[in-house]
Design an enzyme around this catalytic site. Structure first.
Site, mmCIF file in Angstrom:
data_model
loop_
_atom_site.group_PDB
_atom_site.id
_atom_site.type_symbol
_atom_site.label_atom_id
_atom_site.label_comp_id
_atom_site.label_asym_id
_atom_site.label_seq_id
_atom_site.Cartn_x
_atom_site.Cartn_y
_atom_site.Cartn_z
ATOM 1 N N GLY A 14 -57.229 -49.463 10.187
ATOM 2 C CA GLY A 14 -56.530 -50.394 9.159
ATOM 3 C C GLY A 14 -57.742 -50.871 8.175
ATOM 4 O O GLY A 14 -58.132 -52.173 8.642
ATOM 5 N N GLY A 19 -59.126 -55.624 6.859
ATOM 6 C CA GLY A 19 -59.539 -54.703 7.846
ATOM 7 C C GLY A 19 -60.906 -54.250 7.466
ATOM 8 O O GLY A 19 -61.857 -54.521 8.267
ATOM 9 N N VAL A 84 -53.469 -54.092 10.723
ATOM 10 C CA VAL A 84 -52.243 -53.467 9.939
ATOM 11 C C VAL A 84 -51.268 -54.486 9.763
ATOM 12 O O VAL A 84 -51.037 -55.516 10.281
ATOM 13 C CB VAL A 84 -51.735 -52.380 10.677
ATOM 14 C CG1 VAL A 84 -52.791 -51.112 11.258
ATOM 15 C CG2 VAL A 84 -51.198 -52.828 12.319
ATOM 16 N N GLY A 139 -58.877 -66.789 6.937
ATOM 17 C CA GLY A 139 -59.970 -66.914 5.993
ATOM 18 C C GLY A 139 -59.974 -65.963 4.627
ATOM 19 O O GLY A 139 -60.853 -66.118 3.843
ATOM 20 N N ASN A 214 -50.773 -71.602 8.820
ATOM 21 C CA ASN A 214 -50.072 -71.241 7.715
ATOM 22 C C ASN A 214 -49.196 -72.193 7.024
ATOM 23 O O ASN A 214 -49.110 -72.699 5.767
ATOM 24 C CB ASN A 214 -49.505 -69.821 7.648
ATOM 25 C CG ASN A 214 -50.717 -68.928 7.613
ATOM 26 O OD1 ASN A 214 -51.824 -69.052 8.049
ATOM 27 N ND2 ASN A 214 -50.597 -67.561 7.039
ATOM 28 N N GLU A 217 -50.880 -75.019 5.916
ATOM 29 C CA GLU A 217 -51.700 -74.273 4.231
ATOM 30 C C GLU A 217 -50.737 -74.506 3.420
ATOM 31 O O GLU A 217 -50.956 -74.943 2.340
ATOM 32 C CB GLU A 217 -52.025 -72.994 4.613
ATOM 33 C CG GLU A 217 -52.539 -72.097 3.513
ATOM 34 C CD GLU A 217 -52.649 -70.732 3.946
ATOM 35 O OE1 GLU A 217 -53.437 -70.385 4.843
ATOM 36 O OE2 GLU A 217 -51.849 -69.767 3.182
ATOM 37 N N LYS A 288 -45.330 -64.559 1.952
ATOM 38 C CA LYS A 288 -45.439 -63.343 2.964
ATOM 39 C C LYS A 288 -44.494 -63.666 4.202
ATOM 40 O O LYS A 288 -44.454 -62.866 4.924
ATOM 41 C CB LYS A 288 -46.955 -62.782 3.154
ATOM 42 C CG LYS A 288 -47.354 -62.224 2.155
ATOM 43 C CD LYS A 288 -48.891 -61.255 2.491
ATOM 44 C CE LYS A 288 -49.379 -60.640 1.313
ATOM 45 N NZ LYS A 288 -50.746 -60.362 1.697
ATOM 46 N N ARG A 315 -41.501 -73.299 -2.909
ATOM 47 C CA ARG A 315 -41.726 -71.938 -3.289
ATOM 48 C C ARG A 315 -40.282 -71.388 -3.674
ATOM 49 O O ARG A 315 -40.194 -70.577 -4.689
ATOM 50 C CB ARG A 315 -42.437 -71.100 -2.252
ATOM 51 C CG ARG A 315 -43.834 -71.803 -1.933
ATOM 52 C CD ARG A 315 -44.731 -70.954 -1.238
ATOM 53 N NE ARG A 315 -45.921 -71.259 -0.873
ATOM 54 C CZ ARG A 315 -46.976 -70.386 -0.464
ATOM 55 N NH1 ARG A 315 -46.885 -69.260 -0.199
ATOM 56 N NH2 ARG A 315 -48.115 -71.155 0.020
ATOM 57 N N ARG A 475 -20.201 -89.137 14.208
ATOM 58 C CA ARG A 475 -19.802 -87.930 15.110
ATOM 59 C C ARG A 475 -18.908 -88.218 16.360
ATOM 60 O O ARG A 475 -18.091 -87.452 16.407
ATOM 61 C CB ARG A 475 -21.133 -87.402 15.506
ATOM 62 C CG ARG A 475 -22.111 -87.058 14.851
ATOM 63 C CD ARG A 475 -23.395 -86.619 15.458
ATOM 64 N NE ARG A 475 -23.293 -85.322 16.369
ATOM 65 C CZ ARG A 475 -23.195 -85.281 17.509
ATOM 66 N NH1 ARG A 475 -23.749 -86.181 18.219
ATOM 67 N NH2 ARG A 475 -23.115 -84.018 18.374
HETATM 68 C C1 6PG Z 1 -55.263 -66.884 5.770
HETATM 69 C C2 6PG Z 1 -53.999 -66.915 5.086
HETATM 70 C C3 6PG Z 1 -53.286 -65.755 5.148
HETATM 71 C C4 6PG Z 1 -51.922 -65.740 4.155
HETATM 72 C C5 6PG Z 1 -51.901 -64.684 3.122
HETATM 73 C C6 6PG Z 1 -50.562 -64.730 2.532
HETATM 74 O O1 6PG Z 1 -55.310 -67.657 6.829
HETATM 75 O O2 6PG Z 1 -56.310 -66.153 5.631
HETATM 76 O O3 6PG Z 1 -53.114 -67.958 5.550
HETATM 77 O O4 6PG Z 1 -53.231 -65.256 6.445
HETATM 78 O O5 6PG Z 1 -50.927 -65.435 5.033
HETATM 79 O O6 6PG Z 1 -52.979 -65.356 2.228
HETATM 80 O O7 6PG Z 1 -50.262 -66.058 2.414
HETATM 81 P P1 6PG Z 1 -48.556 -66.384 1.774
HETATM 82 O O8 6PG Z 1 -47.734 -66.740 2.883
HETATM 83 O O9 6PG Z 1 -48.827 -67.387 0.931
HETATM 84 O O10 6PG Z 1 -48.254 -64.949 0.860
#
Ligand code: 6PG
Length: 509
Positions: A14, A19, A84, A139, A214, A217, A288, A315, A475
Site C-alpha cells: 500500500g 504508505g 490500505v 501525523g 480524531n 482533532e 472520512k 461539518r 418519563r
Molecule cells: C491523522 C489524521 C488522519 C485523518 C485524515 C482524514 O491523525 O493523521 O487524523 O488520520 O483521518 O486526515 O480526516 P477527516 O476525517 O477529517 O477526513
C-alpha cells in the site's frame, strides 16, 4: 553461483500518501523494504524516489510485482506492514497473503484508520493463519515521513518484534522538556529522544485511541474555526489579521500544530485570483468517518462527548450549502455590532480564553470517553502514556499535551481532566471571558456550537443537581418508567399513579 540478493527486513503493501511515506521513513532508519502496490506505478515511484534519496547507499527499497514475490524477498518469520483503506481492502490483502503462503508465525500490521471493532474481529478471524497486529498512525503525510505518533495494539509477541522499528521511525520528544524534536527534511539527522510510540493494549484498543484522537482533532479544528468565524464576521478582521492573532496565540497556551497550520492557511493568497485563499475555498467540510465513529461510540458508551459530536454535526451542517443560501435570505438574525478598536482587542482576548477553555473540555471529553470504553472493554490503558505519544507527530500535537501528561503523572486514576488542579485552575482563571465570548457571538448571530457545548458540559459537570429530576418525573408521568428518590438507597424504584385520584406513590419491588 549468483550472489543471493540480501533478503528484506519488512514487506510493505500500500504505497498511497501515508504508505509511501512510512516506507521511506523505515528506509531512512536502515530497514530494507520489499514494496508492493496493486498500482505498479506507485511501486515505480517509490523506487525512483529511493534512488534519489539514498544517494550512494545500496537500494533500500526493492520492487515486488506480486504477493508471492514479496514473501520470497523477506526474512522469516515475515513482517508485513499494510497501509490500505479501512474496510474490505484490509481483508482482501490478508486473504491474498494467505493464498501466497503466509505462515502462522508471520506478522501482518494494519496501519490504516480501521474501525476498532473490525480489528477485534480480524485478530480472531486470522488467528492461526498469521498474527494480525495493528498500529494506528497519526501525523498526516509529513508525520508519516519524518515521525508519526504511533498507537500499536494487539499480540504482545508481535509488539516485541515491532517495538524497535516503531521507536526508530516515530516522532521524538525531548525527555526533559517534552518538546517535539522536529525533523522535516531528509537532510536533517534522525532525532534521538523519547519515541511517540507506545503499546496501547489488546487488539482494537490502539484503533479506538486513534479514533478518539480524531474526535478530539475534529473538536480542536472546529473550535479554531469558530474563533476565526467570530473575528471574521463579528470583528470584521481580514484573514491575514486573524493569521497574525493565531500566530501570537501559538506562542502561548494555545500552541499547537493545528493553530500553526490555521495561521498558514489564513495567510495564503489564492494564486488564481490573488484573493485570500480561505475566501475561495468552498465552505463544505468533508469527513472520512473517524469523527463520526467517535461520536457514535460516545453515544453507545454513554460518554457525554458533546463537543466532539458537535464538531461532526458542524461539518454536516456545512454541507447543506444550497439550503443555507436559501435560508440566509429567509431567516432573520442580528447584524453584528460595529466595535471600537478597544472592544475588538477585548473580544480577541475573550476568544482566546474561550478557545482555551473549550479545548480543555474537548480533551477532557476525549479522555473520559477512552476511560469509559476501556472499562467496558476491560482494556488496561495508560492514559499518561497516551498523552505522552500525542505530544509530537500527531495532528493534535501541542504543548498542551505535556500538561495532560503531567496531570496523569499526578494521578493516573484521574476521573476527569477538569478535576486536575492545573486544569481546574486554568478554567477558573479564564471562564469569565469564555462566557463573555459566547454571549457576544450569540448576540451577534455568529454560531459557536463548539464553545457553547463545551461550556454546557463544564457547567453540567460542576452542577450537583441537574434538571434530570424533572425529566424523570416526565418519563414516569407518561411512561410509568419509575424514578429513584434522593432520600432512599440507590436502585430503589418508585412510581406515581398519575392518572388515579390522589396520585398515590408506589414503591416498585
Ligand atoms: C491523522 C489524521 C488522519 C485523518 C485524515 C482524514 O491523525 O493523521 O487524523 O488520520 O483521518 O486526515 O480526516 P477527516 O476525517 O477529517 O477526513
Amino acid at each position: 553461483m549468483t550472489e543471493q540478493t540480501p533478503l528484506c527486513d519488512i514487506g510493505f503493501i500500500g504505497l498511497g500518501v501515508m504508505g509511501k511515506n512510512i516506507a521511506l521513513n523505515l528506509a531512512d532508519n536502515g530497514y530494507k523494504i520489499a514494496a508492493f502496490d496493486l498500482d505498479h506505478q506507485k511501486v515505480d515511484e517509490i523506487i525512483a524516489q529511493d534512488k534519489i534519496e539514498r544517494k550512494e547507499q545500496d537500494p533500500r527499497i526493492v520492487a515486488c510485482s506480486s504477493y508471492t514475490e514479496l514473501l520470497s524477498k523477506l526474512t522469516a518469520p515475515h513482517l508485513i506492514i499494510l497501509s490500505v483503506p479501512a474496510g474490505a481492502p484490509v481483508d482482501d490483502v490478508c486473504h491474498k497473503l494467505i493464498d501466497a503462503g503466509i505462515c502462522a508465525d508471520d506478522i501482518i500490521v494494519d496501519t490504516g484508520n480501521s474501525l476498532w471493532t473490525d480489528t477485534i474481529e480480524r485478530e480472531k478471524q486470522y488467528h492461526g493463519k498469521f498474527i494480525f497486529f495493528t498500529t494506528a498512525v497519526s501525523g498526516g503525510e509529513v508525520g508519516a515521513r519524518f515521525g508519526p505518533s504511533l498507537m500499536p495494539s494487539g499480540d504482545p509477541y508481535a509488539w516485541a518484534r515491532i517495538e524497535p522499528i516503531w521507536h526508530a521511525i516515530s516522532a521524538k520528544v525531548c525527555p526533559e522538556t517534552g518538546k517535539a524534536l522536529e525533523r522535516t527534511s531528509i537532510d536533517q539527522p534522525l532525532p534521538q529522544g523519547e519515541p511517540c510510540a507506545t503499546y496501547i493494549g489488546p487488539a482494537g484498543s490502539g484503533h479506538y485511541v486513534k479514533m478518539v484522537h480524531n474526535g478530539i482533532e475534529y473538536a480542536d479544528m472546529q473550535l479554531i474555526c469558530e474563533a476565526y468565524h467570530v473575528m471574521r464576521e463579528s470583528l470584521s478582521m481580514t484573514p491575514k489579521q486573524i493569521a497574525s492573532v493565531f500566530k501570537t496565540w501559538n506562542k502561548g497556551v494555545l500552541n499547537s500544530y493545528l493553530m500553526e497550520i490555521s495561521a498558514e492557511v489564513l495567510e495564503q493568497d489564492d494564486p488564481e485570483t490573488g484573493k485570500p485563499l480561505v475566501d475561495i475555498i468552498l465552505d463544505k467540510a468533508g469527513q472520512k468517518g473517524t469523527g463520526l465513529w467517535t461520536a457514535v461510540s460516545a453515544l453507545e458508551v454513554g460518554s457525554p462527548a458533546a463537543t466532539i459530536a458537535q464538531s461532526v454535526f458542524a461539518r454536516s451542517l456545512s454541507t447543506l450549502k444550497h439550503a443555507r443560501i436559501r435560508a440566509a435570505k429567509l431567516l432573520e438574525g442580528p447584524e453584528p455590532q460595529v466595535v471600537s478598536e478597544e472592544q475588538r482587542l477585548q473580544s480577541i482576548e475573550q476568544l482566546h480564553d474561550a478557545l482555551y477553555c473549550s479545548k480543555i473540555v474537548a480533551y477532557a471529553q476525549g479522555f473520559q470517553l477512552i476511560k469509559l470504553a476501556a472499562r467496558q472493554q476491560k482494556w488496561p490503558l495508560d492514559f499518561g502514556g497516551i498523552a505522552k505519544i500525542w505530544r509530537a507527530g500527531c495532528i493534535i500535537r501541542a504543548a498542551f499535551l505535556q500538561k495532560i501528561t503531567d496531570a496523569y503523572d499526578r494521578d493516573d486514576e484521574l476521573g476527569n481532566l477538569l478535576l486536575d488542579s492545573y486544569f481546574s485552575g486554568e478554567v477558573a482563571k479564564y471562564q469569565h471571558n469564555w462566557r463573555q465570548a459566547i454571549a457576544s457571538a450569540t448576540l451577534n448571530g455568529i454560531p459557536c456550537g463548539g464553545f457553547s457545548s463545551a461550556l454546557a458540559y463544564y457547567d453540567s459537570y460542576r452542577t450537583e443537581t441537574l434538571p434530570a429530576n424533572l425529566l424523570q418525573g416526565q418519563r414516569d408521568y407518561f411512561g410509568a418508567h419509575t424514578f429513584e428518590r434522593i432520600d432512599q438507597p440507590a436502585g430503589k424504584k418508585f412510581h406515581v399513579k398519575w392518572s388515579e385520584p390522589g396520585r398515590p406513590l408506589v414503591k416498585i419491588d
